[in-house]
Design a protein around this motif. Structure first.
Motif, PDB file in Angstrom:
ATOM      1  N   ALA A   1      -0.716   0.231  -2.704  1.00 19.95           N
ATOM      2  CA  ALA A   1      -1.002   1.728  -2.406  1.00 19.95           C
ATOM      3  C   ALA A   1      -0.462   2.695  -3.867  1.00 19.95           C
ATOM      4  O   ALA A   1      -0.128   2.524  -4.620  1.00 19.95           O
ATOM      5  CB  ALA A   1      -0.290   2.562  -0.886  1.00 19.95           C
TER       6      ALA A   1
ATOM      7  N   VAL B   1      -8.061   7.977  -0.384  1.00 19.60           N
ATOM      8  CA  VAL B   1      -8.077   7.787   0.988  1.00 19.60           C
ATOM      9  C   VAL B   1      -6.936   8.591   1.074  1.00 19.60           C
ATOM     10  O   VAL B   1      -5.944   8.167   0.869  1.00 19.60           O
ATOM     11  CB  VAL B   1      -7.909   5.901   1.483  1.00 19.60           C
ATOM     12  CG1 VAL B   1      -7.653   6.234   2.421  1.00 19.60           C
ATOM     13  CG2 VAL B   1      -9.719   5.644   1.043  1.00 19.60           C
TER      14      VAL B   1
ATOM     15  N   THR C   1      -5.351   5.251  -3.177  1.00 18.01           N
ATOM     16  CA  THR C   1      -4.434   5.565  -2.342  1.00 18.01           C
ATOM     17  C   THR C   1      -3.454   6.068  -1.436  1.00 18.01           C
ATOM     18  O   THR C   1      -2.419   6.350  -2.175  1.00 18.01           O
ATOM     19  CB  THR C   1      -4.584   4.289  -1.235  1.00 18.01           C
ATOM     20  OG1 THR C   1      -5.629   4.342  -1.378  1.00 18.01           O
ATOM     21  CG2 THR C   1      -4.323   4.808   0.577  1.00 18.01           C
TER      22      THR C   1
ATOM     23  N   TYR D   1      -5.446  -3.115   5.462  1.00 14.82           N
ATOM     24  CA  TYR D   1      -5.087  -1.891   4.342  1.00 14.82           C
ATOM     25  C   TYR D   1      -5.344  -2.339   2.152  1.00 14.82           C
ATOM     26  O   TYR D   1      -5.566  -1.611   1.713  1.00 14.82           O
ATOM     27  CB  TYR D   1      -3.459  -0.974   4.443  1.00 14.82           C
ATOM     28  CG  TYR D   1      -3.433  -0.564   6.310  1.00 14.82           C
ATOM     29  CD1 TYR D   1      -4.163   0.946   6.106  1.00 14.82           C
ATOM     30  CD2 TYR D   1      -3.189  -1.429   6.767  1.00 14.82           C
ATOM     31  CE1 TYR D   1      -4.261   1.779   6.798  1.00 14.82           C
ATOM     32  CE2 TYR D   1      -3.821  -0.665   7.895  1.00 14.82           C
ATOM     33  CZ  TYR D   1      -3.389   1.225   8.004  1.00 14.82           C
ATOM     34  OH  TYR D   1      -3.698   1.296   9.325  1.00 14.82           O
TER      35      TYR D   1
ATOM     36  N   CYS E   1      -0.462   7.286   0.799  1.00 19.61           N
ATOM     37  CA  CYS E   1      -0.191   6.474   2.509  1.00 19.61           C
ATOM     38  C   CYS E   1       1.256   7.303   2.578  1.00 19.61           C
ATOM     39  O   CYS E   1       2.851   7.364   2.221  1.00 19.61           O
ATOM     40  CB  CYS E   1       0.365   5.075   1.776  1.00 19.61           C
ATOM     41  SG  CYS E   1       0.623   3.967   3.698  1.00 19.61           S
TER      42      CYS E   1
ATOM     43  N   VAL F   1     -15.118   2.524   3.150  1.00 16.44           N
ATOM     44  CA  VAL F   1     -13.851   3.821   2.283  1.00 16.44           C
ATOM     45  C   VAL F   1     -14.979   3.417   0.695  1.00 16.44           C
ATOM     46  O   VAL F   1     -14.470   4.945   0.029  1.00 16.44           O
ATOM     47  CB  VAL F   1     -12.910   3.056   2.011  1.00 16.44           C
ATOM     48  CG1 VAL F   1     -11.898   2.839   2.933  1.00 16.44           C
ATOM     49  CG2 VAL F   1     -13.128   1.592   1.182  1.00 16.44           C
TER      50      VAL F   1
END
Length: 377
Positions: free
Chosen positions: A148, A77, A98, A89, A100, A71
């Motif tokens: 996240a 991401v 990120t 994760y 999600c 990553v």
């Protein structure tokens, strides 16, 4: 230096799918490949790989664990599915911004507890779920999702549900991936009615359909296609015997295995109507979920992407789309008995104003802007 020599540095994205949503990954690809400011790579588990048909192999890397994904080489991401192996994760969330995606709000964001009723209702998966809760400790580890940077939901109705929970609302956005590829009413004397998605009593009222279809004596010829893998051998047997029980004006087509995305799309494209008998209540990992509130049905995307009118129960929240609705089994029977091509043609005229909201360019541009904002966070 002339402007012609200037170039915008592209942002690099890693997309992760270790679980189930292969069709959604294909949808991502169709949009991403037209985005001028984004580069991307898909990291998938081997159990996902065989379900992917449209994504070039050079864009896919197979991994056994999220921990194998580099990553650090990406600007941001996107986690396509977040259902288990949560500890893996944690490092992703800590290293890069990120997004999600959430498919089951009660399980993965509101952290509702297990319903005992669901345990008895899904006895065939008892060992699997016990492993998840006892060995992987998903009951508490799922809360790692709160690390996240952003949460994504696939419909406005789910965003509205999150808005009622103020501590999550500012981190949640609608990820609008549904665009209308085309919209045509096929020229045919037979009305093609397709039920998209798995043939399952867990998510659809298949039992109700089994009671309604043999009672039909329709004005028009109807061809029903059950476009999904049956959930078990019992359902497969019911599908195999259904044709013998129906009126001569009714034809039945069914499948007995997973259907590749391209064949799935071709079949839906030939439909006059999508039959979507979505149950209002379902569950995920023994946690109660409510369709249209905490969980979105893939049938929404099937309707929009293929430009088709759906036939939904009135219990399902109305989409920003023109659909038909039935109140109960008797109402559904009446609707199907009286369907005509002329009536459907009139209904498709009502669909036209909605198509402008779901053009490929508008959906792609909005999604690209969301991703760039994530990468620049």
């Amino acid at each position: 230096m002339g402007l012609e020599n200037c170039s915008v540095e592209k942002k690099r994205f890693a997309f992760i799918e270790m679980e189930t949503h292969s069709a959604l990954l294909e949808q991502w690809y169709l949009l991403l490949k037209e985005m001028s400011q984004i580069e991307f790579e898909f990291f998938v588990h081997e159990k996902v790989l065989h379900k992917l048909s449209s994504i070039p192999k050079e864009l896919i890397t197979v991994v056994k664990s999220v921990l194998e994904i580099p990553v650090r080489n990406f600007d941001a991401v996107v986690v396509n599915t977040f259902h288990r192996n949560f500890e893996q994760y944690k490092a992703v969330f800590e290293q890069k911004p990120t997004l999600c995606l959430l498919h089951n709000l009660n399980f993965s964001l509101f952290f509702k507890g297990i319903s005992i009723r669901n345990i008895f209702g899904e006895k065939e998966r008892l060992t699997y779920f016990l492993k998840l809760y006892l060995k992987e400790n998903v009951g508490s580890n799922r809360k790692l999702i709160l690390k996240a940077y952003r949460f994504g939901v696939l419909s406005k109705s789910l965003q509205d549900e999150v808005a009622g929970k103020s501590r999550y609302a500012d981190r949640t956005q609608v990820v609008q991936m549904n665009y209308c590829q085309s919209s045509t009413l096929p020229s045919s004397d037979t009305i093609n009615i397709v039920m998209p998605g798995n043939v399952s009593n867990k998510r659809k009222d298949f039992t109700m359909l089994l009671s309604v279809l043999p009672k039909l004596h329709p004005k028009s010829k109807l061809h029903f296609t059950f476009l999904g893998k049956p959930e078990n051998d019992i359902v497969l047997g019911q599908l195999e015997s259904l044709q013998k029980q129906c009126d001569a004006a009714i034809a039945i087509t069914h499948y007995n295995q997973f259907i590749p995305w391209e064949e799935y799309s071709r079949t839906v494209a030939k439909a006059h109507l999508l039959l979507c008998p979505i149950k209002s209540e379902t569950s995920f990992y023994w946690v109660d979920e409510v369709y249209g509130k905490t969980k979105v049905s893939g049938s929404e995307g099937d309707c929009i992407y293929n430009g088709k009118i759906g036939l939904f129960p009135t219990s399902y929240p109305k989409m920003n789309w023109h659909n038909l609705y039935y109140k109960n089994a008797s109402d559904l029977e009446t609707i199907l008995n009286n369907l005509t091509i002329a009536q459907l043609s009139s209904e498709y005229e009502k669909l036209q104003p909605y198509l402008e909201q779901y053009t490929f360019e508008s959906v792609k541009n909005n999604l690209e802007n969301q991703l760039l904002q994530l990468a620049n966070s």
